[in-house]
Write an enzyme that holds these catalytic residues in place. Structure first.
Site, PDB file in Angstrom:
ATOM      1  N   GLU A 235     -14.075 -39.642 -39.775  1.00  0.00           N
ATOM      2  CA  GLU A 235     -13.216 -40.521 -38.973  1.00  0.00           C
ATOM      3  C   GLU A 235     -13.792 -41.919 -38.807  1.00  0.00           C
ATOM      4  OE1 GLU A 235     -14.173 -37.492 -38.184  1.00  0.00           O
ATOM      5  OE2 GLU A 235     -12.324 -36.316 -38.208  1.00  0.00           O
TER       6      GLU A 235
ATOM      7  N   HIS B 128      -9.609 -29.991 -29.974  1.00  0.00           N
ATOM      8  CA  HIS B 128      -8.434 -30.505 -30.692  1.00  0.00           C
ATOM      9  C   HIS B 128      -7.360 -31.010 -29.728  1.00  0.00           C
ATOM     10  CE1 HIS B 128     -10.346 -28.234 -33.890  1.00  0.00           C
ATOM     11  NE2 HIS B 128      -9.554 -28.813 -34.767  1.00  0.00           N
TER      12      HIS B 128
END
Lengths: 322, 320
Positions: free
Chosen positions: A54, A123
């Protein structure tokens, strides 16, 4: 009017904006794998898979935005943004200012969050307030497919970095999406239901909880106004404060932790600017100061539900009547 | 044109190094006197900066970091506007918002300067991707240190640049110090160039205190990036002879190591070589140094006379 899921509405907005502007490109984890229609139409240079990293996805987007492209990146789940914080907060959010306005960073970061899939706290973490608190960034979280499409189109056209949260619980809910060019300006809330007795302010899936609560309240003779913020920064203070000034009661509802959440800012604004109009304490409903559990009932219990929203609003109205 | 570089007079390289040294020494003196904020100086690393920057074309883009004075001055930045920036004045290149740490000068192709160690590495692939997709001829040059090479962003950046064939010349100024920690304590290998090779990126190490050697190596490296549209990593082996930032007593530095590097001062080495070859008289060499100091004195006067930014600047340029 076509009916699309929120996920399809995102795809439609991407396709339209990529047609509209050759500088728009999208990359991220599995973007090309999942959006084959975009690959077919725009080719592999503008629709790219990336390594599962990321930080470099976000850094590449910031660098590309600072040098003339308009990237959209998909970082999948909001907690993964922790790996991209330096690039989004320290670079995208600050280098325009620190350089005296020499650069702008037109980029959109997509990330999913919220209850719905039982994926647990790594998540599912509604961390949108972090980005509201970071200068230079804009923050959007739509509650309907139509808004998702129109807000994403505006976000892509915006010259600032926009963090665009997708509520997991709404991703595959269908809704009417108007055809054609339709953009909603960032910073414009929607009054989803007009009312006179209490203002319910929310964003994301809890907007729907507020609407359900408003229906319940109507049965009790209480008229609730429901405001969907849509964008958290810029925040449509005018719409919120005008409503609270009229109703005198405010309940702010969000799935994110209550502590220092967006609701805290809205409550403070109401206290500072509408104090004379308030007929009951401003109340916030939000998640606890706890990570989200994967277990379905615990995940659901994290999220303010229609029943508690209605009960809270009703108690505020009863307090005034007493 | 981006291909063949014009012949560069080594005396110009010496003059640029003198200017950088005079600039940094003025900051050191000013910070001691309390008139200039302390900075992260590049004293000792002048050849590494001048050699690389002089190998570049006008349309190449440079990403640098907190230790940027050499890159900026070699690129032609005005020392008066740089010092104004360091001193937080309105005539600074960033209107006084940056201070010394994140000075960008877009008109010179010095872009997105970040002081977060390793951020320049995270941003470089995107800058290069935009160059490629917008069919711009300039390559991207990313200056970083051995400290940044220990950040995850270094490894993620090199992997992506190799994977996507991005025209990036990575320049690692291995100055042996990562803030207050010696490179030996922080790196599993001696050379950053050896890490690059494991990503399939061509790499080499050059004596970073020999300006001619750096110029030759960087010219070759930049030509490879242009021709291949692939990344290359050049490691300039040098030494930070002053502290991490001013003031810094350097009590943590091994005096013998520092002395050995001071004996290889890049300016003295270049000067002595030119004099010995008969390309520079002693008088002319002294004059170069004097002129640099005079120019910096003028720059300092300009910066000191520049007004502070108006209070409205506090919230200007936050949003586009």
């Amino acid at each position: 009017m076509p009916v699309l899921t929120l996920n399809d509405a995102i795809g439609a907005a991407l396709a339209e904006e990529m047609r509209h502007d050759p500088r728009v490109l999208i990359f991220g984890e599995g973007v090309a794998t999942k959006r084959q229609d975009l690959v077919r139409e725009f080719g592999g240079r503008r629709v790219r898979n990336t390594p599962l990293a990321e930080g470099i996805i976000a850094g590449t987007a910031v660098g590309a935005a600072g040098n003339g492209l308009r990237p959209v990146i998909d970082l999948l789940f909001a907690p993964f943004l922790c790996y991209a914080m330096d690039e989004l907060v320290n670079s995208a959010g600050k280098l325009r200012f620190l350089s005296g306005g020499q650069f702008s960073f037109p980029l959109v970061t997509l990330a999913m969050t919220g209850a719905g899939w039982g994926v647990g706290a790594q998540h599912n973490h509604n961390l949108e307030a972090w980005f509201v608190h970071s200068p230079g960034l804009k923050v959007v979280m739509p509650s309907t497919p139509a808004d998702a499409k129109a807000l994403l189109k505006s976000a892509i056209r915006d010259d600032n970095p926009v963090v665009f949260f997708l509520d997991i619980g709404l991703l595959y809910t269908p809704g009417d999406v108007p055809d054609g060019e339709h953009c909603i300006p960032l910073g414009q809330a929607a009054v989803r239901r007009a009312g006179d007795d209490v203002t319910l302010v929310s964003y994301g899936k809890t907007v729907h909880g507020c609407l359900e609560a408003a229906e319940t309240l109507a049965g009790q003779g209480i008229s609730a106004e429901v405001i969907d913020l849509r964008s958290l920064k810029p925040l449509d203070e005018a719409t919120i404060l005008a409503s609270v000034t009229r109703t005198g009661r405010l309940v702010v509802v969000h799935e994110a932790n209550r502590l220092c959440g967006v609701g805290a800012e809205i409550a403070a604004q109401a206290a500072e600017k509408c104090f004379a109009s308030l007929r009951a304490p401003v109340t916030r409903l939000g998640g606890p100061d706890a990570p989200v559990a994967a277990s379905y009932p615990l995940e659901q219990a994290f999220v303010p539900q229609a029943a508690s929203i209605a009960a809270t609003a009703a108690s505020l109205c009863a307090r005034q009547a007493a | 044109m981006t291909s063949a570089q014009p012949q560069i007079d080594p005396r110009d390289l010496l003059a640029q190094m003198h200017l950088i040294r005079a600039y940094e020494e003025a900051i050191v003196a000013g910070s001691t006197a309390g008139t200039v904020p302390g900075t992260c100086t590049s004293v000792g690393q002048e050849a590494a900066a001048v050699g690389v920057v002089n190998a570049l074309a006008a349309d190449d883009l440079i990403l640098t970091n907190h230790r940027s004075a050499g890159h900026l001055l070699a690129r032609g930045a005005d020392p008066g506007r740089l010092l104004a920036e360091v001193m937080g004045r309105s005539d600074g290149y960033c209107g006084g918002r940056s201070g010394s740490l994140h000075i960008s000068v877009r008109e010179l192709g010095v872009v997105l300067t970040s002081t977060i160690v390793g951020a320049e590495l995270a941003l470089a692939p995107g800058v290069a991707l935009a160059q490629t997709m917008r069919n711009q001829p300039g390559i991207v040059v990313c200056f970083f240190g051995d400290g940044a090479a220990c950040e995850g962003s270094f490894h993620e950046s090199l992997n992506l640049a190799a994977l996507w064939n991005l025209p990036i010349l990575y320049v690692c100024e291995n100055n042996q110090w990562q803030a207050f920690v010696h490179r030996r304590e922080a790196m599993s290998r001696e050379h950053v160039s050896s890490w690059a090779q494991s990503y399939g990126i061509a790499a080499s190490t050059v004596d970073g205190n020999d300006v001619s050697a750096v110029l030759a190596a960087a010219t070759n490296a930049a030509a490879q990036v242009r021709a291949s549209q692939r990344p290359y990593l050049l490691e300039t082996w040098t030494y930070r002879t002053r502290g991490h930032f001013e003031p810094d007593d350097q009590a943590y530095v091994d005096p013998a190591e520092r002395a050995a590097w001071l004996a290889r001062d890049p300016i003295a080495m270049c000067r002595d070589r030119l004099v010995a070859a008969g390309n520079l008289s002693e008088l002319a060499a002294t004059d170069l140094a004097t002129r640099s100091r005079d120019r910096i004195a003028e720059a300092l006067a300009f910066a000191a006379a520049s007004p502070y930014p108006a209070p409205e600047a506090l919230t200007q340029h936050v949003y586009a």
